[in-house]
Structure formats: structure tokens, C-alpha cells
Design a protein around this motif. Structure first.
Motif, short mmCIF file in Angstrom:
data_model
loop_
_atom_site.label_atom_id
_atom_site.label_comp_id
_atom_site.label_asym_id
_atom_site.label_seq_id
_atom_site.Cartn_x
_atom_site.Cartn_y
_atom_site.Cartn_z
N UNK A 132 22.86 -8.08 8.43
CA UNK A 132 23.30 -7.27 7.27
C UNK A 132 22.07 -6.58 6.66
N UNK A 133 22.25 -5.30 6.37
CA UNK A 133 21.14 -4.54 5.81
C UNK A 133 20.82 -5.05 4.41
N UNK A 134 19.55 -5.07 4.10
CA UNK A 134 19.11 -5.53 2.77
C UNK A 134 19.56 -4.55 1.70
N UNK A 135 19.99 -5.07 0.58
CA UNK A 135 20.42 -4.23 -0.53
C UNK A 135 19.21 -3.64 -1.23
N UNK A 136 19.29 -2.35 -1.51
CA UNK A 136 18.20 -1.68 -2.21
C UNK A 136 18.29 -2.05 -3.68
N UNK A 137 17.30 -2.74 -4.19
CA UNK A 137 17.33 -3.24 -5.56
C UNK A 137 16.48 -2.37 -6.47
N UNK A 138 16.62 -2.64 -7.76
CA UNK A 138 15.78 -1.94 -8.74
C UNK A 138 14.31 -2.22 -8.49
N UNK A 139 14.00 -3.43 -8.05
CA UNK A 139 12.61 -3.77 -7.75
C UNK A 139 12.08 -2.92 -6.59
N UNK A 140 12.95 -2.67 -5.59
CA UNK A 140 12.55 -1.82 -4.46
C UNK A 140 12.17 -0.43 -4.96
N UNK A 141 12.96 0.08 -5.89
CA UNK A 141 12.67 1.42 -6.43
C UNK A 141 11.32 1.44 -7.12
N UNK A 142 11.04 0.41 -7.90
CA UNK A 142 9.75 0.35 -8.60
C UNK A 142 8.60 0.26 -7.60
N UNK A 143 8.79 -0.51 -6.54
CA UNK A 143 7.75 -0.62 -5.51
C UNK A 143 7.51 0.74 -4.86
N UNK A 144 8.59 1.49 -4.59
CA UNK A 144 8.45 2.82 -4.00
C UNK A 144 7.66 3.75 -4.92
N UNK A 145 7.94 3.66 -6.22
CA UNK A 145 7.20 4.49 -7.17
C UNK A 145 5.71 4.15 -7.15
N UNK A 146 5.40 2.86 -7.08
CA UNK A 146 4.00 2.45 -7.07
C UNK A 146 3.31 2.86 -5.77
N UNK A 147 4.05 2.85 -4.65
CA UNK A 147 3.49 3.36 -3.40
C UNK A 147 3.19 4.85 -3.53
N UNK A 148 4.06 5.55 -4.27
CA UNK A 148 3.80 6.97 -4.53
C UNK A 148 2.52 7.17 -5.30
N UNK A 149 2.27 6.30 -6.28
CA UNK A 149 1.03 6.37 -7.05
C UNK A 149 -0.17 6.13 -6.14
N UNK A 150 -0.04 5.18 -5.22
CA UNK A 150 -1.12 4.91 -4.27
C UNK A 150 -1.43 6.15 -3.44
N UNK A 151 -0.38 6.84 -2.96
CA UNK A 151 -0.61 8.05 -2.16
C UNK A 151 -1.25 9.15 -2.99
N UNK A 152 -0.83 9.23 -4.26
CA UNK A 152 -1.46 10.21 -5.15
C UNK A 152 -2.95 9.91 -5.30
N UNK A 153 -3.29 8.66 -5.52
CA UNK A 153 -4.69 8.27 -5.74
C UNK A 153 -5.55 8.47 -4.50
N UNK A 154 -4.98 8.20 -3.33
CA UNK A 154 -5.78 8.23 -2.11
C UNK A 154 -5.72 9.55 -1.35
N UNK A 155 -4.64 10.35 -1.55
CA UNK A 155 -4.47 11.58 -0.77
C UNK A 155 -4.43 12.83 -1.65
N UNK A 156 -3.51 12.86 -2.59
CA UNK A 156 -3.29 14.08 -3.38
C UNK A 156 -4.45 14.35 -4.33
N UNK A 157 -4.85 13.35 -5.10
CA UNK A 157 -5.92 13.57 -6.08
C UNK A 157 -7.23 14.01 -5.42
N UNK A 158 -7.69 13.35 -4.36
CA UNK A 158 -8.95 13.80 -3.74
C UNK A 158 -8.91 15.25 -3.26
N UNK A 159 -7.74 15.71 -2.81
CA UNK A 159 -7.62 17.08 -2.34
C UNK A 159 -7.61 18.09 -3.49
N UNK A 160 -7.36 17.61 -4.70
CA UNK A 160 -7.28 18.50 -5.87
C UNK A 160 -8.25 18.05 -6.96
N UNK A 161 -9.34 17.45 -6.56
CA UNK A 161 -10.28 16.89 -7.52
C UNK A 161 -10.81 17.93 -8.50
#
Length: 230
Positions: free
Chosen positions: A1-30
């Protein structure tokens, strides 16, 4: 059975987005962020609905620092004195402190606020009294449509009429009125269709919405006339 997408999963996805911003997007637009670190000087106050499907920077293809964005349910601007608070103070700050040259009010398709206005069943907003009170600032838009001969009101027609109403409300704000009188400020209304990506622009003369290319042509003609006028 597929795992249910929880509110915590959404928050984790947002934080992964912040990580990508810090490591990829921000350096390219410093350099860009360095130039914005101490101050901002946007040219435009963009008033949009809080709807998650509306992305002002994506629609306008602008960078951080270009738009001073004000968002709320229904892209509403209470007339000055009606509800002094976050909206009024943001407008005042944008015009008086940031010296923006333009204010855009952007409505959109399938707007939940406009749906609520079209169906004024009080039981549907019974648990949201603050929302119900807020939507009264757009009530005149529905009244105009009901009094017109344009046929049954739709969410789109009400959204477009609401943009015109909020432009009128903007003119009651002292900072806006002063900017208009000095000729240092312009107001413009937009409607964004989510499904097609089309944006149409309110033509103040005809009180109708026109295509972007026509709006650009009109502005360019005015600009040419201004440069040739002695």
C-alpha cells in the motif's frame, strides 16, 4: 500500500526546497541578492489574490526586488477609512516611502472569493465571519453586474468588475490620490486566466479588458506622443 502523504511530508518537501535554494539558486544569483541586502526600490505595487495558483513574479517574469507584492482574499482594497490596517498601510508605504510608479490590481479565474459573492448563502460562510466581513468590500461589484444588461453574472465577469471596483477604491487613499495628481503614479487592472495563461488589461477609456499586445501598443503610442510634445 502506498504511503499516505502527510502534513509532515509537505513540510519536509518545503525544507528540501530551502536546501536547493541555499545550495543552487542563491549561489547563481549572489550578486542580485547582494544588491538587495540593504534596501529595495521596486517600481510596482502588485495587488493580487492570495490564491496559491497565482504567482505574480512568474506571470510578470520579474526578479526579486522588482515587485512590492500585496496579497489577500479577492485582491481587495477597502476604500480609505473603511478598514485601516495591513492593506492600507502597505499601499501608503509603497507609494510614500518606496515611491512606486505603478499599482496593478490583478484578479484571476476561478476565484473562490468571487464564487462566494455570486452565491451569498450565509450558511456557507457561517464559520468564517472574518471572510464574510472582508468580502463586503467587493459587494458593489456584484451589484453593478446585477444591474447591467450583460446577462447572467459569471465568476470571470464578477472578477473583472471587482478589479474595476478596487481600482476605484485605490483612488480614495490619500497617498494614491496625491501620486495621481502629481502624475507620478499610474493604476492598472489585470485579469489572469489560470488555464490559458492569458492576461488581459483594463482599458480605462472603454472600461473593457483588452489583450496585452493592444495594451502595450497603447502605452507605446502615448510614450511616443509624450516625447514629441514640445
Amino acid at each position: 500500500m502506498a504511503a499516505t502523504h502527510t502534513a509532515r511530508d509537505t513540510l519536509i518537501e518545503l525544507l528540501h526546497g530551502v536546501e536547493r535554494f541555499n545550495t543552487e539558486v542563491f549561489p547563481q544569483n549572489r550578486e542580485l541578492f547582494a544588491s538587495l541586502a540593504e534596501s529595495q526600490s521596486p517600481d510596482t505595487l502588485f495587488i493580487a489574490c492570495a490564491d496559491s495558483r497565482v504567482n505574480p513574479s512568474m506571470i510578470t517574469q520579474t526578479q526579486p526586488g522588482d515587485l512590492f507584492v500585496l496579497r489577500n482574499i479577492g485582491n481587495i482594497v477597502p476604500a480609505y477609512g473603511e478598514m485601516l490596517g495591513g492593506v492600507s498601510s502597505a499601499i501608503e508605504y509603497a507609494v510614500s516611502a518606496l515611491k512606486v510608479s505603478h499599482i496593478i490590481v490583478c484578479g484571476h479565474s476561478n476565484c473562490g472569493a468571487m464564487k462566494a459573492l455570486l452565491d451569498p448563502d450565509p450558511t456557507k460562510l457561517a464559520k468564517m465571519p472574518t471572510v464574510a466581513s472582508w468580502l463586503r468590500n467587493a459587494e458593489a461589484a456584484r451589484a453593478v453586474l446585477e444591474a447591467s444588461d450583460a446577462g447572467p453574472a459569471s465568476v470571470r465577469s464578477l472578477s473583472e468588475q471587482n478589479v474595476q471596483l478596487q481600482i476605484a477604491h485605490l483612488r480614495t487613499h490619500p497617498a494614491v490620490a496625491a501620486g495621481l495628481a502629481r502624475g507620478t503614479l499610474t493604476l492598472q487592472g489585470w485579469f489572469y486566466d489560470i488555464a490559458s495563461g492569458e492576461v488581459v488589461v483594463l482599458d480605462e477609456t472603454s472600461r473593457t479588458f483588452i489583450h496585452v499586445d493592444e495594451a502595450i501598443a497603447k502605452l507605446q503610442a502615448q510614450q511616443a506622443a509624450d516625447t514629441t510634445t514640445p
